[in-house]
Design a protein around this motif. Structure first.
Motif, PDB file in Angstrom:
ATOM      1  N   SER A 103       1.201  -1.520   0.334  1.00  0.00           N
ATOM      2  CA  SER A 103       0.468   0.406   0.175  1.00  0.00           C
ATOM      3  C   SER A 103       0.931   1.415   0.013  1.00  0.00           C
ATOM      4  N   GLN A 104       2.147   1.193  -0.004  1.00  0.00           N
ATOM      5  CA  GLN A 104       3.189   2.456   0.515  1.00  0.00           C
ATOM      6  C   GLN A 104       3.366   2.538  -1.009  1.00  0.00           C
ATOM      7  N   GLN A 105       4.049   1.880  -2.136  1.00  0.00           N
ATOM      8  CA  GLN A 105       3.630   1.724  -3.200  1.00  0.00           C
ATOM      9  C   GLN A 105       3.646   3.032  -4.199  1.00  0.00           C
ATOM     10  N   SER A 106       2.622   3.010  -3.648  1.00  0.00           N
ATOM     11  CA  SER A 106       1.941   4.700  -4.690  1.00  0.00           C
ATOM     12  C   SER A 106       2.668   5.795  -4.714  1.00  0.00           C
ATOM     13  N   SER A 107       2.435   6.099  -2.818  1.00  0.00           N
ATOM     14  CA  SER A 107       2.981   7.524  -1.621  1.00  0.00           C
ATOM     15  C   SER A 107       4.558   7.627  -2.245  1.00  0.00           C
ATOM     16  N   VAL A 108       5.201   5.998  -2.622  1.00  0.00           N
ATOM     17  CA  VAL A 108       6.960   6.270  -3.342  1.00  0.00           C
ATOM     18  C   VAL A 108       6.289   7.151  -4.145  1.00  0.00           C
ATOM     19  N   VAL A 109       5.652   6.181  -5.015  1.00  0.00           N
ATOM     20  CA  VAL A 109       5.999   6.832  -6.895  1.00  0.00           C
ATOM     21  C   VAL A 109       6.039   8.749  -6.567  1.00  0.00           C
ATOM     22  N   ALA A 110       4.956   8.910  -5.712  1.00  0.00           N
ATOM     23  CA  ALA A 110       3.704  10.416  -6.011  1.00  0.00           C
ATOM     24  C   ALA A 110       5.147  11.079  -5.012  1.00  0.00           C
ATOM     25  N   SER A 111       5.914  10.574  -3.882  1.00  0.00           N
ATOM     26  CA  SER A 111       6.708  11.041  -3.296  1.00  0.00           C
ATOM     27  C   SER A 111       7.938  10.998  -3.997  1.00  0.00           C
ATOM     28  N   LEU A 112       8.446  10.579  -4.383  1.00  0.00           N
ATOM     29  CA  LEU A 112      10.053  10.860  -5.639  1.00  0.00           C
ATOM     30  C   LEU A 112       9.610  11.782  -6.958  1.00  0.00           C
ATOM     31  N   TYR A 113       8.304  11.652  -7.127  1.00  0.00           N
ATOM     32  CA  TYR A 113       7.405  12.458  -8.572  1.00  0.00           C
ATOM     33  C   TYR A 113       8.157  14.304  -7.659  1.00  0.00           C
ATOM     34  N   ASN A 114       7.596  14.392  -6.886  1.00  0.00           N
ATOM     35  CA  ASN A 114       7.774  15.546  -5.954  1.00  0.00           C
ATOM     36  C   ASN A 114       9.302  15.589  -6.004  1.00  0.00           C
ATOM     37  N   LYS A 115       9.701  15.129  -5.283  1.00  0.00           N
ATOM     38  CA  LYS A 115      11.496  14.978  -5.497  1.00  0.00           C
ATOM     39  C   LYS A 115      11.803  15.524  -6.562  1.00  0.00           C
ATOM     40  N   ASN A 160      -3.913  12.312  -6.779  1.00  0.00           N
ATOM     41  CA  ASN A 160      -4.760  12.344  -5.850  1.00  0.00           C
ATOM     42  C   ASN A 160      -6.179  11.257  -6.336  1.00  0.00           C
ATOM     43  N   GLN A 161      -5.927  10.018  -6.761  1.00  0.00           N
ATOM     44  CA  GLN A 161      -6.726   9.237  -6.676  1.00  0.00           C
ATOM     45  C   GLN A 161      -5.929   8.184  -6.415  1.00  0.00           C
ATOM     46  N   LEU A 162      -4.331   8.001  -6.111  1.00  0.00           N
ATOM     47  CA  LEU A 162      -3.755   7.153  -5.473  1.00  0.00           C
ATOM     48  C   LEU A 162      -4.127   6.790  -3.902  1.00  0.00           C
ATOM     49  N   SER A 163      -4.048   5.041  -3.951  1.00  0.00           N
ATOM     50  CA  SER A 163      -4.278   4.846  -2.401  1.00  0.00           C
ATOM     51  C   SER A 163      -3.581   4.997  -0.993  1.00  0.00           C
ATOM     52  N   LYS A 164      -3.829   5.289  -0.411  1.00  0.00           N
ATOM     53  CA  LYS A 164      -2.873   5.867   1.012  1.00  0.00           C
ATOM     54  C   LYS A 164      -2.263   4.669   1.738  1.00  0.00           C
ATOM     55  N   PRO A 165      -1.285   4.644   1.924  1.00  0.00           N
ATOM     56  CA  PRO A 165      -0.551   3.490   3.380  1.00  0.00           C
ATOM     57  C   PRO A 165      -1.252   3.075   3.753  1.00  0.00           C
ATOM     58  N   ALA A 166      -2.200   2.256   3.644  1.00  0.00           N
ATOM     59  CA  ALA A 166      -2.964   1.280   5.110  1.00  0.00           C
ATOM     60  C   ALA A 166      -1.677   0.643   6.003  1.00  0.00           C
ATOM     61  N   SER A 167      -2.855   0.106   7.344  1.00  0.00           N
ATOM     62  CA  SER A 167      -2.011  -0.390   8.282  1.00  0.00           C
ATOM     63  C   SER A 167      -2.358  -1.216   8.525  1.00  0.00           C
ATOM     64  N   GLY A 168      -1.762  -2.712   9.358  1.00  0.00           N
ATOM     65  CA  GLY A 168      -2.546  -4.061   9.268  1.00  0.00           C
ATOM     66  C   GLY A 168      -1.401  -4.059   8.421  1.00  0.00           C
ATOM     67  N   ILE A 169      -1.817  -6.412   8.796  1.00  0.00           N
ATOM     68  CA  ILE A 169      -1.446  -7.130   7.406  1.00  0.00           C
ATOM     69  C   ILE A 169      -2.016  -6.717   5.982  1.00  0.00           C
ATOM     70  N   GLU A 170      -0.817  -6.951   5.277  1.00  0.00           N
ATOM     71  CA  GLU A 170      -1.119  -6.659   3.851  1.00  0.00           C
ATOM     72  C   GLU A 170      -0.457  -7.776   2.453  1.00  0.00           C
ATOM     73  N   LEU A 171      -1.494  -7.987   1.904  1.00  0.00           N
ATOM     74  CA  LEU A 171      -2.058  -8.798   1.013  1.00  0.00           C
ATOM     75  C   LEU A 171      -1.180  -8.088  -0.277  1.00  0.00           C
ATOM     76  N   VAL A 172       0.252  -9.168  -0.733  1.00  0.00           N
ATOM     77  CA  VAL A 172       0.107  -9.267  -2.574  1.00  0.00           C
ATOM     78  C   VAL A 172       0.564 -10.162  -3.155  1.00  0.00           C
ATOM     79  N   THR A 173      -0.289  -9.977  -3.918  1.00  0.00           N
ATOM     80  CA  THR A 173      -0.313 -11.571  -5.455  1.00  0.00           C
ATOM     81  C   THR A 173       1.012 -11.439  -6.020  1.00  0.00           C
ATOM     82  N   TYR A 174       1.812 -12.362  -6.747  1.00  0.00           N
ATOM     83  CA  TYR A 174       2.172 -12.127  -7.854  1.00  0.00           C
ATOM     84  C   TYR A 174       2.759 -13.246  -8.690  1.00  0.00           C
ATOM     85  N   GLU A 175       3.510 -12.776 -10.023  1.00  0.00           N
ATOM     86  CA  GLU A 175       3.249 -14.130 -11.242  1.00  0.00           C
ATOM     87  C   GLU A 175       4.297 -15.178 -10.804  1.00  0.00           C
TER      88      GLU A 175
END
Lengths: 466, 175, 750
Positions: free
Chosen positions: C18-30, C276-291
């Motif tokens: 869930s942090q990925q979008s924020s990281v991308v946006a922060s990188l953009y800002n920098k 503005n549409q990006l998802s925000k970092p969440a707390s708690g356990i997260e799950l990611v699926t991958y190939e």
């Protein structure tokens, strides 16, 4: 006439005559087996049957039914092979080396010990054949001309050295054992009063007559065979140890192995002789021939060789540290503290600590203590081979191939079955063959029996020189 | 020597010391002491009887040398001459360089040929083979009695021999 | 999740999904701050300082970088495009001339299909190369909706999860039996032609459609020809007859039309709106699926090679699992093999835990593509189906979930089959590495050579030899001396070489149970090592004795270990320990320099495998072919068609190992002989070298000083694995060079 000091303990107890010896040793052969023999024989045969089933399953389905894998290619199979060969070495040592050292106490035990050697080597050979992936071509390591070119064997390989060493050892031990048996078969033959016993023992005795020339040649052959078998004892287990010593595996690649293995072999072999003979002397009532003195002497050999083995363990550790080779150092740290630490500490306890108990004269002369300790020694020696083989293989140079090994019921069955094979053979031996070298034993009645010693002490010193 | 069957008178003794003492006595009395059959080897008997030293250990040595040469020759032929292969870089192009690897087999082959050669020679020379019928002179000759064989040429000598045997300590005599 | 890219990265930062979008946006800002763009809204991330450094480095390499994101969120991709635009990458490193037509999908369209089916608007549905009843997140609803459609047709080649609900299955040809064409990149046209007559009574799907559509052409072949004659042939002017053009295209396989879009695109997206549409970092356990790298999305679920390929990162075969950081597992009271129940939204899936270093905390990763039920006897019921964890978000599939609940079940002992159970190098000099800075100073950095004291002074292992003398330098290599070089800097650990080797050499598949007993048969393996927190250099500082040091060295670094890959196959040692100990001379050395294995001579004593320090030998524990217990590929006539006829199929009790594709060497030699010439460098390629996507493996002739192999070997980065054992291998490796300030290997000395 060989005079022996009256201070030496007698090697034959009771007032035995030559006739007594013939009677005592032939009695088990001539009488019917008692219920203990039948019980032991049934158990051994059942165990042997388990061997047949387990080996057939292995040969029919594949070595995958064992617990081996790509990292640990040898485990129980070669552990058992070396264990059995090691056990066999005591027999030859007793017959050959003690002969060269003129130790007369060998005479009441050498026949059984040699028989033990023969059967132990048979068991060992069974592991060689059953551990092969394609046992139906098990004869390929022999340098026989063939249609493939001829394609010869690789004489650089310790396994080919093994082929020659083990087959030489087996056949020479067999020849030595059988040569000694010929005069004793003649005794049974001459006493035989049933048609079949006479026929069979006549054939078995090769028509032996104890003429002077025959005995002269017999003595010479025994002496020379002893002289040949002595280096055989030392070389065969050295060759077996070179299966490991000539490899590059850390924990295997060490020059101490030949003397270490030979000492260990004698150690475990004598322990097995003790285990067997304590039972034999009781069941066949041969306590007058296999005396406490014999047990004491064998325990001393166990003590000496056990100490050599203990020193070898310490040397290995020292050299691993001193060499600075990290693979070697890790191999030993892993042995003592890794996943197989329990096998390592069993080995140390059984092999280093238990034989030291034989410093006590009381324990040396105790039949019960000897029996228990001898079994522990054999367990310890089994663990020694297991530790050497499995702990070195399962963690060697590249950590990516480190893995664990555990046996399956098939491997356990083959091992227990080999015990069955061994005891079946030994029980048959005890039933049909004279278990003590009668003819040779008779030579020491006048010098080393209890009766002779008593007479000696009564005769005034002045008349003792003859 | 004629091909006819040799004649013997046998004296049965019960003690090996008596036998050993009797031999020089009987010999001095002119008897031809040919053989003593005993249940165990008697120290000094072959010397007393004038038996030649057995050459079987010499044959053993010869067999051993044969075994040694056979092994070296075999390995030279197989691994150096006929089909040398590059096995682990081992120098199969030079016999002496590859020799250390050949020592164990050479040693074992030496012992094998020495031991079996000697045992087979022993069995053949002593005519010990499965199926050979033993000439059992006295049923306890393998148990605790000793049989001394005195060779005679005429049957008439038998009685004389028997007397001398009994005088020397024999408990029985057999013609 | 530790991905292959992450493992190969010089710098890797762990973030929760869930942090990925924020990281991308922060990188953009920098980047925007430095490049003159306006900043957008971005949530705080734990990597503020690092993003500063990254932004600076990116700005320093303007026009020489690429920023990519694997997200399926179009908004995030808009921000990423904006970053690339600010960095001047378009027209430099990013080229939009050639649009890529691969992996085009239409998630929203599928959602619409569901609605249409439910509302009864559809009269028929045809499924072609798709399996929604398996791979759709809400497969249950789909199946229910499907039942409302009167006519359901599937072109699947087997009764898969979707086809089982259809009225008609009209099996399509296999692609190797088919005619076809494709445009993978705009302007590149390729042709498919059959290599074998149809094995079964199938009909090409396109032809079925033609028939139903009442097309006039007799078959699809004619249809394609007509199309190419009309549309593609006119795009070129070099060849004047269509027949000639058609034959040329068929032979080449591809026709490049040279189509170019032209112009550098300018960025027209609305970054701020997207941010503005990006998802925000969440707390708690997260799950990611991958190939997974091997199995992909599950289409090839019945391919036993893919199941038996050890996952490049986890080295697990025949399963998927819930991968978690070891520290997180300890906190939750789990251990490897504990079966947990993961609940996200309406989905609950049970599966085993796998301890995976380098993962973000409180994150569970699970692979999709498993848990199939109707793919075939090799692939059915392998693993768990993780597709239900995927959800729709803003018209696109979202491959991660937040606010996940986990329960531990009583089952604590699920056995995962792995090919590697030790994950660190234990301080041994196995994968040599260095940093770029050190390498620039000294090209042999990190490649410490072991010198051995000898009667002739200190010598390298390669210089020492028990038997060689100047007059007789050992067994000759009069003709060729084949060898391989593996550049560890290029190897990404993907495993393509493993599959290629399996295919080329008839390597048997042994199944999960046997892999669990450490009996997999792969001739080449990729060892994956993690660094650990303790090493020989810092053990002393930490006050650890040898015992403790070794104990701690077994554990991968707790936070973010470096990952190293090393493909290991038979090293074809010139002083091979295996050759010496074979009693029957089944394995010997060729005068070409490689280690030979005569399968029909092997009696199976396994001494060679014991004596191999690299542990590259593989034993046939059972008869793996024609054996009901191993029903994978060598068991029936169809499976046996996969076998390479130039390579023996080994029987039970026989040892096998990498042969350097001797059949290919032979083929190359014979071709050269027929043409009465020498073998050209690069003409013979081993299967692994041929299939490596990064050309990390090179096969060649050491006797040829001009060969690529010989040139590579001269490089100061080249070394032999376990050189000190003096096996004199014919395979060499090259030091890995990290673009990092300093690495452990720089200080390595012994």
């Amino acid at each position: 006439m060989h005079k022996e000091s009256e201070l030496r303990p007698p090697l034959i107890l009771g007032d035995k005559t030559w006739h007594d010896i013939s009677n005592d040793v032939c009695r088990p052969v001539e009488s019917k087996a008692n219920k203990w023999w039948w019980l032991a024989f049934s158990l051994s045969l059942a165990a042997f049957l388990w061997w047949v089933i387990a080996v057939s399953y292995t040969v029919g389905t594949g070595l995958g039914v064992w617990g081996l894998n790509k990292t640990v290619g040898w485990a129980w199979d070669i552990t058992n092979f070396v264990w059995w060969v090691g056990i066999g070495h005591a027999g030859t040592l007793i017959s050959a080396i003690l002969l060269l050292f003129r130790q007369k106490w060998r005479l009441s035990i050498n026949r059984s010990a040699e028989a033990m050697t023969i059967f132990a080597v048979i068991c060992a050979a069974s592991f060689i054949v059953s551990h092969m992936g394609r046992p139906w071509v098990a004869y390929w390591p022999l340098p026989l001309p063939n249609q493939f070119g001829s394609l010869w064997v690789n004489f650089n390989s310790p396994l080919v050295w093994d082929v020659f060493a083990i087959s030489t050892y087996f056949s020479v031990s067999l020849a030595f054992w059988y040569t000694g048996l010929i005069p004793d078969f003649a005794v049974v033959r001459d006493r035989a009063n049933t048609k079949w016993r006479k026929r069979i023992y006549t054939i078995l005795s090769f028509g032996w007559v104890g003429s002077a020339k025959n005995w002269q040649r017999f003595e010479e052959v025994s002496l020379v065979l002893a002289g040949l078998s002595t280096p055989l004892v030392l070389s065969v287990h050295s060759v077996v140890s070179m299966d490991f010593a000539t490899s590059v595996v850390p924990g295997w690649h060490t020059t101490i192995f030949p003397p270490y293995f030979v000492a260990g072999a004698i150690f475990s072999g004598f322990a097995m002789v003790q285990t067997l003979l304590i039972i034999v002397r009781k069941v066949l009532t041969l306590e007058d021939y296999i005396t406490i003195y014999h047990i004491d002497m064998m325990n001393r050999v166990i003590l000496i060789t056990g100490s050599i083995v203990g020193v070898a363990y310490i040397t290995e550790f020292f050299i691993a540290w001193y060499s600075g080779v990290e693979y070697e150092q890790y191999a030993f740290i892993n042995r003592a503290t890794g996943p197989y630490w329990w096998a390592y500490w069993s080995m140390m306890t059984c092999n280093v600590i238990t034989p030291q108990l034989f410093w006590s004269k009381k324990l040396r002369e105790s039949v019960f203590a000897t029996f228990i300790i001898s079994i522990f020694v054999n367990i310890g020696m089994w663990f020694e081979r297991f530790v050497i083989i499995v702990t070195s293989l399962h963690r060697d140079y590249l950590p990516s191939s480190w893995t664990m090994y555990s046996p399956t019921w098939v491997e356990a069955g083959i091992f227990i079955g080999s015990l069955g094979l061994f005891f079946t053979c030994f029980l048959l031996f005890a039933r049909f063959f004279p278990v003590i070298a009668m003819s040779e034993l008779k030579t020491i009645i006048k010098s080393s029996s209890e009766g002779a010693k008593k007479k000696q002490s009564k005769t005034p010193k002045s008349e003792q020189h003859a | 020597m004629s091909a006819k069957h040799k004649k013997f008178v046998y004296g049965i003794f019960k003690d090996d010391e008596v036998v050993m003492n009797a031999i020089p006595v009987l010999k001095s009395q002119g008897l031809r002491v040919k053989d003593v059959i005993s249940p165990f080897p008697i120290h000094g008997l072959d010397h007393a009887l004038g038996l030649e030293r057995t050459r079987i250990s010499i044959t053993c040595f010869l067999y051993g040398m044969t075994g040694c040469s056979l092994a070296l020759l075999m390995m030279y032929y197989m691994n150096i001459f006929d089909w040398p292969m590059d096995i682990g870089g081992k120098p199969s192009y030079a016999f002496y360089k590859n020799l250390p690897a050949f020592i164990p087999v050479t040693f074992e082959s030496t012992v094998l040929c020495a031991a079996h050669g000697m045992v087979i020679t022993f069995l053949l020379r002593s005519k010990l083979l499965p199926g050979v019928e033993p000439h059992v002179i006295h049923p306890r000759m393998s148990d605790d009695h000793f049989v001394m064989a005195i060779q005679i040429t005429e049957d008439s000598e038998a009685a004389n021999v028997e007397t001398k045997l009994r005088a020397a300590g024999a408990v029985e005599t057999i013609k | 999740m530790l991905s292959l890219s992450g493992a190969n990265a010089d710098q890797r930062y762990k973030i929760k999904p869930s942090q990925q979008s924020s990281v991308v946006a922060s990188l953009y800002n920098k980047v925007a701050a430095m490049a003159g763009g306006t900043s957008v809204s971005a949530a705080a991330t734990p990597y503020d300082k690092q993003l500063d450094t990254i932004a600076k480095e990116l700005m320093n390499a303007k026009g020489k970088s690429v920023v990519v994101s694997g997200s399926n969120d179009p908004n995030e991709q808009v921000v990423v495009n904006a970053i690339n635009h600010l960095l001047g990458n378009y027209g430099a490193t990013l080229n939009l001339d050639r649009a890529c037509n691969l992996k085009n999908s239409n998630d929203a369209g599928v959602a619409e299909l569901l609605n249409d089916m439910n509302s009864g608007q559809l009269g028929a549905v045809i499924f072609w190369n798709s399996n929604p009843a398996y791979s759709l997140p809400d497969a249950k609803s789909f199946v229910t909706a499907l039942s409302k459609v009167p006519v359901k047709i599937s072109f699947a080649d087997r009764e898969d999860e979707t086809a089982q609900h259809c009225d008609y299955i009209c099996p399509d040809h296999h692609y190797l039996e088919s005619w076809g064409d494709a445009e993978p990149y705009k302007g590149s046209f390729s042709l498919m032609q059959p290599t074998i007559r149809p094995l079964f009574k199938t009909r090409q799907a396109a032809e079925s459609i033609m028939k139903w559509a009442g097309a006039t052409q007799a078959d699809y072949y004619t249809y394609i020809r007509d199309f190419w004659a009309a549309k593609i042939y006119p795009m070129q002017s070099g060849i004047s007859s269509f027949e000639a053009f058609w034959t040329q295209s068929l032979r080449d396989g591809v026709f490049e039309s040279g189509f170019v879009m032209g112009g550098v695109s300018s960025f027209t997206g609305d970054v701020a709106a997207a941010a503005n549409q990006l998802s925000k970092p969440a707390s708690g356990i997260e799950l990611v699926t991958y190939e997974k790298t091997g199995l992909g999305n599950g289409t090839h679920g019945n391919n036993p090679w893919l199941h038996e390929l050890p996952d490049p990162i986890t080295k697990i075969c025949w399963d998927n699992y819930f991968a978690v950081l070891p520290a997180f597992a300890t906190k939750m009271g789990w251990r490897q093999g504990t079966v947990i129940e993961v609940k996200s939204g309406n989905t609950t899936v049970k599966g085993p835990v796998l301890l995976q270093p380098a993962m973000a905390d409180e994150t569970i990763a699970v692979a999709i593509g498993y848990g199939r039920t109707k793919t075939g006897k090799a692939g059915d019921n392998v693993g768990v189906n993780a597709y239900p964890f995927v959800s729709m978000s803003g018209g696109a599939l979202k491959y991660f979930a937040t606010g996940v609940n986990v329960n531990k079940t009583v089952d604590d002992d699920y056995q995962l089959a792995t090919t590697q159970s030790h994950h660190t190098m234990m301080g041994r000099d196995i994968v040599k590495e260095t940093s770029l800075a050190a390498w620039l100073k000294d090209p042999s950095a990190g490649n410490h050579v072991h010198l051995i004291e000898s009667p002739y002074g200190p010598k390298t292992p390669e210089q020492l030899d028990l038997w060689a003398t100047p007059e007789q330098p050992g067994h000759e290599r009069p003709n060729h001396a084949w060898g391989m070089g593996i550049d560890l800097n290029s190897c990404i650990g993907c495993g393509a070489c493993v599959i290629a080797c399996n295919a080329e050499n008839n390597v048997p598949v042994v199944g999960k149970d046997e892999v669990g007993r450490s009996r997999e048969m792969h001739w080449i393996r990729i060892d994956r090592y993690y660094t650990s927190d303790t090493n020989k250099q810092n053990a002393e500082e930490k006050g650890l004795g040898k015992l403790d040091m070794y104990g701690e060295m077994e554990i991968p670094a707790a936070d973010n270990p470096q990952v190293m890959f090393q493909p290991v196959m038979c090293q074809h040692c010139n002083h091979a320990p295996c050759e010496t100990v074979c009693p029957v001379a089944a394995t010997t050395h060729s005068s070409d320099g490689f280690n030979m294995m005569a399968y029909n001579r092997c009696v199976g004593t396994r001494y060679c495998a014991n004596n191999c320090p690299y542990k590259v030998r593989r034993y046939n524990w059972f008869k793996y072919s024609d054996n009901e217990q191993f029903p994978f590929n060598m068991n029936d006539n169809l499976g046996k068609m996969v076998l390479n006829p130039d390579v023996t199929v080994r029987s039970r009790g026989v040892m096998e190992k990498c042969s350097m594709c001797v059949q290919r060497i032979q083929y190359g030699r014979l071709e050269a002989k027929k043409e009465n010439r020498k073998i050209k460098d690069g003409e013979i390629k081993t299967a692994c070298a041929q299939s490596c996507p990064t050309n990390a493996i090179v096969f060649g002739d050491f006797n040829d000083a001009n060969s690529q192999l010989s040139q590579l070997f001269k490089d100061e980065r080249s070394y032999h694995l376990l050189a000190e054992v003096k096996t004199k291998p014919s395979v060499f490796y090259q030091t890995k060079v990290w673009n990092r300030p300093a690495v452990e290997g720089d200080k390595h000395h012994s």
